[in-house]
Design a protein around this motif. Structure first.
Motif, short mmCIF file in Angstrom:
data_model
loop_
_atom_site.label_atom_id
_atom_site.label_comp_id
_atom_site.label_asym_id
_atom_site.label_seq_id
_atom_site.Cartn_x
_atom_site.Cartn_y
_atom_site.Cartn_z
N VAL A 112 0.85 -1.19 0.00
CA VAL A 112 0.00 0.00 0.00
C VAL A 112 0.88 1.24 0.00
N ASP A 113 1.86 1.26 0.91
CA ASP A 113 2.78 2.40 0.99
C ASP A 113 3.64 2.50 -0.26
N ARG A 114 4.03 1.33 -0.80
CA ARG A 114 4.85 1.33 -2.01
C ARG A 114 4.10 1.96 -3.19
N GLU A 144 -3.26 -1.87 -20.38
CA GLU A 144 -3.74 -2.32 -21.70
C GLU A 144 -3.09 -1.52 -22.82
N ASN A 145 -2.80 -0.25 -22.57
CA ASN A 145 -2.18 0.61 -23.57
C ASN A 145 -0.66 0.69 -23.42
N ASN A 146 -0.12 -0.23 -22.63
CA ASN A 146 1.33 -0.38 -22.45
C ASN A 146 2.02 0.93 -22.08
N GLN A 147 1.41 1.65 -21.13
CA GLN A 147 2.06 2.86 -20.65
C GLN A 147 3.16 2.49 -19.66
N TRP A 148 3.99 3.45 -19.33
CA TRP A 148 5.23 3.21 -18.59
C TRP A 148 4.99 2.47 -17.28
N LEU A 149 5.96 1.65 -16.92
CA LEU A 149 5.90 0.76 -15.77
C LEU A 149 5.46 1.45 -14.48
N SER A 150 5.90 2.68 -14.23
CA SER A 150 5.63 3.33 -12.94
C SER A 150 4.16 3.63 -12.73
N PHE A 151 3.33 3.53 -13.77
CA PHE A 151 1.89 3.73 -13.61
C PHE A 151 1.19 2.48 -13.06
N ARG A 152 1.91 1.38 -12.92
CA ARG A 152 1.32 0.12 -12.43
C ARG A 152 1.41 0.09 -10.89
N LEU A 153 0.64 0.94 -10.28
CA LEU A 153 0.77 1.16 -8.84
C LEU A 153 0.34 -0.05 -8.02
N LYS A 154 -0.74 -0.70 -8.42
CA LYS A 154 -1.24 -1.85 -7.67
C LYS A 154 -0.54 -3.14 -8.08
N THR A 155 -0.45 -3.38 -9.36
CA THR A 155 0.04 -4.68 -9.83
C THR A 155 1.50 -4.91 -9.44
N LEU A 156 2.30 -3.85 -9.32
CA LEU A 156 3.69 -4.04 -8.92
C LEU A 156 3.81 -4.43 -7.44
N GLY A 157 2.72 -4.30 -6.69
CA GLY A 157 2.74 -4.68 -5.28
C GLY A 157 2.27 -6.11 -5.03
N VAL A 262 2.78 14.04 1.80
CA VAL A 262 1.34 14.21 2.06
C VAL A 262 0.79 12.85 2.47
N ASP A 263 -0.36 12.83 3.09
CA ASP A 263 -0.95 11.58 3.56
C ASP A 263 -1.95 11.01 2.56
N MET A 264 -2.04 9.69 2.55
CA MET A 264 -3.01 9.01 1.71
C MET A 264 -4.40 9.09 2.35
N ASN A 265 -5.43 9.20 1.52
CA ASN A 265 -6.80 9.17 2.01
C ASN A 265 -7.06 7.84 2.71
N ILE A 266 -7.64 7.88 3.90
CA ILE A 266 -7.84 6.68 4.71
C ILE A 266 -8.73 5.66 4.01
N ASN A 267 -9.75 6.11 3.29
CA ASN A 267 -10.64 5.18 2.57
C ASN A 267 -9.89 4.48 1.44
N THR A 268 -9.02 5.23 0.77
CA THR A 268 -8.20 4.64 -0.29
C THR A 268 -7.26 3.59 0.28
N ARG A 269 -6.67 3.90 1.43
CA ARG A 269 -5.78 2.94 2.09
C ARG A 269 -6.52 1.64 2.41
N GLN A 270 -7.73 1.78 2.93
CA GLN A 270 -8.51 0.59 3.30
C GLN A 270 -8.86 -0.25 2.08
N GLU A 271 -9.17 0.40 0.97
CA GLU A 271 -9.47 -0.33 -0.26
C GLU A 271 -8.24 -1.08 -0.77
N LEU A 272 -7.08 -0.44 -0.68
CA LEU A 272 -5.85 -1.10 -1.13
C LEU A 272 -5.47 -2.24 -0.20
N GLU A 273 -5.72 -2.10 1.07
CA GLU A 273 -5.45 -3.19 2.00
C GLU A 273 -6.28 -4.43 1.64
#
Length: 298
Positions: A112-114, A144-157, A262-273
């Protein structure tokens, strides 16, 4: 040896620390060659990067990274490249083909932090215009459009499959937990020395590298990192007059003063968890560590 990832886990700092050891050889100009990723097009293309333009296109390119190895003193010769973890199915056969069985180091961070750190990295570099939540929502489209690796925020985790692939494929795999490393960097560095079968050596571990955040002054940030034409030219001229290491130190100093967290939104954190829970559980069972508890992913 290969330090194969993950992204945003302090690999740039470890790369700089290991270079201080006289028995270690890492190329000082190229940290990540992406050589073992084939085809490089899988890395995608973005605002400033394109996988096909990666350094290590041929074995001759790769061998040049090690042309200054001194076999009489360099006992640990390696590369740090975070793409090697995230594309393990693609990469491992090529590692075996070219260098057979290196020692493997993997550094893992709360996913999540990563993800948020990589997003802040993209903001820092001017590559991202979306909010964190919109970036997450658009991730599938970007893949799907093969954009740069750093946009893969969830899948790289999603680490479990890739860690398993390395552990099954190589006899010497060391997994380091990023949060433990931050707690005691000196102990981690000593563990790496031991894993690489080299002696202990005094290392300056005070400097942190490649930190993420939002620039307080965009002008200062763009000037120090060459994000506009004038500053690009200035950095090139400076590179002739003073070495790249000094320029990197200046950039790190500016980043420490100019980047804010800056801090992550708490609801977003919970969804990622929720998203990462099962993968972390699988990884925990594999490593014999309760990472769900350590990373508070429940």
């Amino acid at each position: 040896f290969l330090i194969v990832g993950s992204t945003k886990t302090g690999t740039t700092s470890i790369y700089n620390y290991l270079q201080q050891h006289p028995e270690v050889y890492l190329n000082k100009e190229v940290k990540e060659s992406n050589f073992f990723v084939k085809p490089k097009s899988v890395l995608g293309c973005g605002p400033r990067h394109c996988g096909e333009n990666s350094y290590g296109k041929s074995i001759k390119d790769y061998e040049k990274l090690f042309e200054y190895v001194d076999a009489s003193k360099h006992k640990a010769i390696g590369e740090v490249c975070t793409t090697y973890l995230h594309f393990s199915n693609n990469v491992i056969p090529n590692i075996k083909k070219y260098i057979e069985s290196p020692k493997i180091i993997i550094i893992l961070r709360n996913p999540v932090d990563r993800a948020f750190s990589y997003y802040m990295h993209n903001i820092r570099d001017g590559d991202e215009i979306l909010s964190f939540e919109d970036a997450l929502d658009n991730e599938s489209w970007r893949i799907e459009n093969n954009q740069w690796l750093s946009f893969r925020l969830k899948t790289l985790g999603l680490y479990a499959e890739h860690v398993e692939n390395y552990k099954k494929s190589f006899p010497d795999v060391k997994v380091i937990i990023y949060e433990d490393m931050l707690h005691d960097m000196q102990s981690t560095v000593n563990q790496i020395f031991e894993f690489l079968n080299i002696g202990k050596h005094e290392i300056n571990i005070q400097e942190r590298y490649n930190i993420s955040g939002i620039p307080k002054s965009k002008l200062l940030h763009n000037m120090s990192h060459g994000h506009n034409f004038f500053s690009k030219v200035l950095l090139k001229v400076s590179g002739v007059l003073i070495n790249k290491k000094t320029i990197k130190k200046i950039q790190n100093y500016v980043d420490k003063k100019n980047l804010k967290k800056v801090d992550m939104n708490i609801n977003t954190r919970q969804e990622l968890e929720k998203y990462f829970y099962n993968d972390v559980k699988t990884l925990s069972n594999m490593l014999g560590i309760d990472l769900n508890e350590k990373w508070k992913i429940r």
